[in-house]
Design an enzyme around this catalytic site. Structure first.
Site, PDB file in Angstrom:
ATOM      1  N   SER A  28     -86.109  17.207 -57.462  1.00 52.09           N
ATOM      2  CA  SER A  28     -85.843  18.386 -58.282  1.00 52.09           C
ATOM      3  C   SER A  28     -85.283  19.489 -57.403  1.00 52.09           C
ATOM      4  O   SER A  28     -85.543  19.545 -56.203  1.00 52.09           O
ATOM      5  CB  SER A  28     -87.119  18.876 -58.963  1.00 52.09           C
ATOM      6  N   LYS A  29     -84.520  20.345 -58.050  1.00 53.12           N
ATOM      7  CA  LYS A  29     -83.899  21.447 -57.321  1.00 53.12           C
ATOM      8  C   LYS A  29     -84.972  22.346 -56.711  1.00 53.12           C
ATOM      9  O   LYS A  29     -84.859  22.815 -55.584  1.00 53.12           O
ATOM     10  CB  LYS A  29     -83.024  22.233 -58.312  1.00 53.12           C
TER      11      LYS A  29
END
Ligand code: GLU
Length: 491
Positions: free
Chosen positions: A246-247
C-alpha cells in the site's frame, strides 16, 4: 455470445499503485483478448478522500502503461440518482425496508451480544413494520436508513468465482444490510453493484478484497432481476514481510509514477506486473503485447498471494530485482524506432540532448544507443551510465581508476602512445582502431588487456561497458584522444 465488458473501478484516494495497475492490466487484457470493451469508472463517492490529483494520476498512469480504456471515465458521484432510484425500486417491490432503529438502540443490542459472546447481526426489528407505522414515523421526522431484506431461508447464496472456485455464504450469516444512509447517500456496496449493472459489465475482475462484498452484491442484482456478472478475484500483492502493498506503508516506490520516473518502459512494467499472480502452462516470462493478449486467460490467475520482493526503505535495491531485469531485457530487445524516443526524452530531461542527434548526428545517435543499451537497466541509465557518450564531464569510478589506470606505471607512457596512435588514423572505424591498439601492444610488448582496460576507463570512467573498439568508435577520434591525454596526465 454477449460482448465482453469489463471495468477498472479505482477509488481516487491515492496514487495508482502497482496492485491497482495489475488489476487494470488484467481487465484490459481480457477485453482485448475477447474484442470486448474496457470501461473506466472512477469510484469517487468518498468525498473526503477523493481528490482531483489522484484522478489525474490514475488517468496518466493508465495512459502511460498503454492501458487505454474504451469507455469512460464514468464518475460514480454523478450517478447518485441512479443509485437512489434502485433503492426506491427495491423498497417498492419489498426487497428492502426502512429501518428507524437508532444508533443507541443498535449499540445496546451489539453490546448485549458481545456480553453473551454471540455474533451480532441486525435482528430485523423494522423488517415487518406496517405501512402505517412507517408513515407515522416518517411524518414525525424520525430518520431512517434503508436495509436490504436478505431472504430468510436455509441454505447458501453461492457463486462460481473464476479464480477461487465455488464460494458460498449462508443466508443466515448475512444480516439485513444497510444500502442507503439516513442522509440519502447510498452505500458503496450498492453503488458499485448498480454501476456494474448500468455499465452492463459481464466480468468483474477485481482485487480479492472485494470477495466479501460479492454475495451481497449478487443479492442486490438478483433482486433487481439482473443476472450478476462473472466474478474473478485476484489475489493480493504482499511485500516480503507479508504486508499488503500500500502507498501508506511503502511510500511512492509502489506507485506507477515512480516506475515511470525511474526509467521503466511501460510494457516492461506491465510484463512484470502480469507475472505477479499469473502464469501459463508454458511457464513463459516474456511476452509482447500481442503475444500476451493471445496467451492471457483467467485460468492462469494464481490463488495464492504474490510476493513483491521489495524491502521498504531500501533505496539501492529500490524495487524487486526481477522488475529491473525485466526492464533491462526490454531495453535491449525493443525495436530501435520504439526505444529512441524514450532515450531522447531522457537526454532532454537531463540536459544532454543536442539537436544534431535528430539531424546530422542521427545515425551516430542511433548506433550509440544500440551499442550501450545492452548493459543498461533503466532509461535513466542512458543519462547516468551512458553520460560519457553524450557529455565530456562525467564521473570516474574510484575502483575503475585504481584498477585500470593507477595500478601499472607503464600506463604513464602507454596512454600518450595510444593517444598518438589513434590520433594518426585517417579512418576512425572499428577495424582501424583495433589494428592500431593491437599494433601498439605488440610494439610495447604488453598484454592487450592492460591497454584495453585503461582506454575504457580513460574514455568512460568505468570498468565495464561495450566492446572497447566499438566504444572508442562511438566516442569519436577527437574526444578519445583528448580523454587519453587527460587521463595520462592524472596518473
Ligand atoms: N473502488 C474499489 C477499489 O478501488 C474497487 C472495487 C471493485 O472493483 O468492485 O478498491
Amino acid at each position: 455470445m454477449n460482448e465482453v465488458r469489463v471495468r477498472f473501478a479505482p477509488s481516487p484516494t491515492g496514487y495508482l499503485h502497482i496492485g491497482g495497475a495489475r488489476t487494470a492490466l488484467y481487465n484490459w487484457l481480457y477485453a482485448r483478448k475477447h474484442n470486448g470493451t474496457f470501461v473506466l469508472r472512477i469510484e469517487d463517492t468518498d468525498e473526503e478522500r477523493s481528490t482531483r490529483e489522484s484522478i489525474d494520476e490514475i488517468l496518466d498512469g493508465l495512459k502511460w502503461m498503454g492501458l487505454q480504456w474504451d469507455e469512460g471515465p464514468y464518475f460514480q458521484s454523478e450517478r447518485l440518482g441512479t443509485h437512489q432510484q434502485a433503492v426506491r425500486r427495491l423498497l417498492e417491490q419489498g426487497s428492502a425496508y426502512r429501518c428507524f432503529c437508532t444508533k443507541e438502540e443498535l449499540e445496546a443490542k451489539r453490546a448485549h451480544a458481545q456480553e453473551h459472546k454471540l455474533d451480532y447481526k441486525y435482528d430485523g426489528t423494522c423488517r415487518n413494520l406496517t405501512p402505517q407505522q412507517i408513515e407515522e414515523r416518517t411524518a414525525s421526522g424520525q430518520p431512517c436508513v434503508v436495509r436490504f431484506k436478505t431472504p430468510r431461508q436455509d441454505g447458501c447464496i453461492a457463486f462460481e468465482d473464476r479464480v477461487y472456485g465455488r464460494v458460498e455464504k449462508r443466508y443466515d450469516d448475512i444480516e439485513d444490510f444497510v444500502i442507503l444512509r439516513s442522509d440519502g447517500k447510498p452505500l458503496y456496496l450498492l453503488s458499485s453493484a448498480i454501476d456494474d449493472m448500468t455499465d452492463r459489465i459481464t466480468h468483474v475482475i477485481r482485487g480479492q478484497d472485494g470477495l466479501g462484498n460479492t454475495p451481497r452484491q449478487i443479492l442486490i442484482l438478483s433482486a433487481l432481476g439482473y443476472t450478476p456478472p462473472v466474478y474473478a478475484h485476484i489475489s493480493l500483492t504482499l511485500d516480503t514481510k507479508k504486508a499488503k502493498i500500500s502507498k501508506r506503508k511503502h511510500g511512492e516506490v509502489v506507485t506507477v509514477a515512480y516506475y515511470k520516473e525511474r526509467g521503466f518502459l511501460p510494457w516492461a512494467l506491465c510484463n512484470f506486473l502480469l507475472l505477479l499472480g499469473w502464469s501459463n502452462s508454458e511457464d513463459r516470462e516474456f511476452f509482447t503485447r500481442e503475444e500476451l493478449i493471445e496467451a492471457f486467460d483467467l485460468d492462469g490467475i494464481a490463488r495464492h498471494n504474490s510476493v513483491f520482493n521489495y524491502t521498504p526503505g531500501d533505496s539501492v535495491n529500490w524495487t524487486d530485482p526481477k522488475a529491473v531485469s525485466m526492464n533491462a531485457r526490454y531495453i535491449s530487445m525493443l525495436g530501435m524506432d520504439e526505444l529512441l524516443p524514450y532515450v531522447a526524452a531522457e537526454l532532454q530531461r537531463s540536459g544532454l540532448w543536442q539537436e544534431s542527434y535528430a539531424a546530422g548526428k542521427k545515425q551516430w545517435f542511433r548506433d550509440t544507443v544500440e551499442l550501450i543499451r545492452t548493459r543498461l537497466h533503466t532509461i535513466n541509465d542512458f543519462s547516468t551510465r551512458g553520460r560519457p557518450y553524450f557529455a565530456d564531464d562525467f564521473e570516474f569510478e574510484e575502483q575503475a581508476v585504481a584498477k585500470n589506470l593507477k595500478k601499472d606505471e607503464r600506463l604513464k607512457t602507454l596512454l600518450p602512445a595510444a593517444a598518438e596512435a589513434l590520433a594518426g588514423l585517417a579512418v576512425f572505424d572499428v577495424a582501424s582502431i583495433e589494428n592500431a591498439v593491437r599494433e601498439l601492444c605488440e610494439r610495447e610488448a604488453v598484454k592487450p588487456g592492460l591497454i584495453i582496460n585503461a582506454i575504457r576507463t580513460a574514455c568512460t570512467g568505468q570498468s565495464a561497458g561495450p566492446g572497447l573498439f566499438e566504444l572508442v568508435a562511438a566516442i569519436g577520434q577527437e574526444r578519445t584522444v583528448a580523454r587519453l591525454r587527460a587521463a595520462a596526465g592524472c596518473i
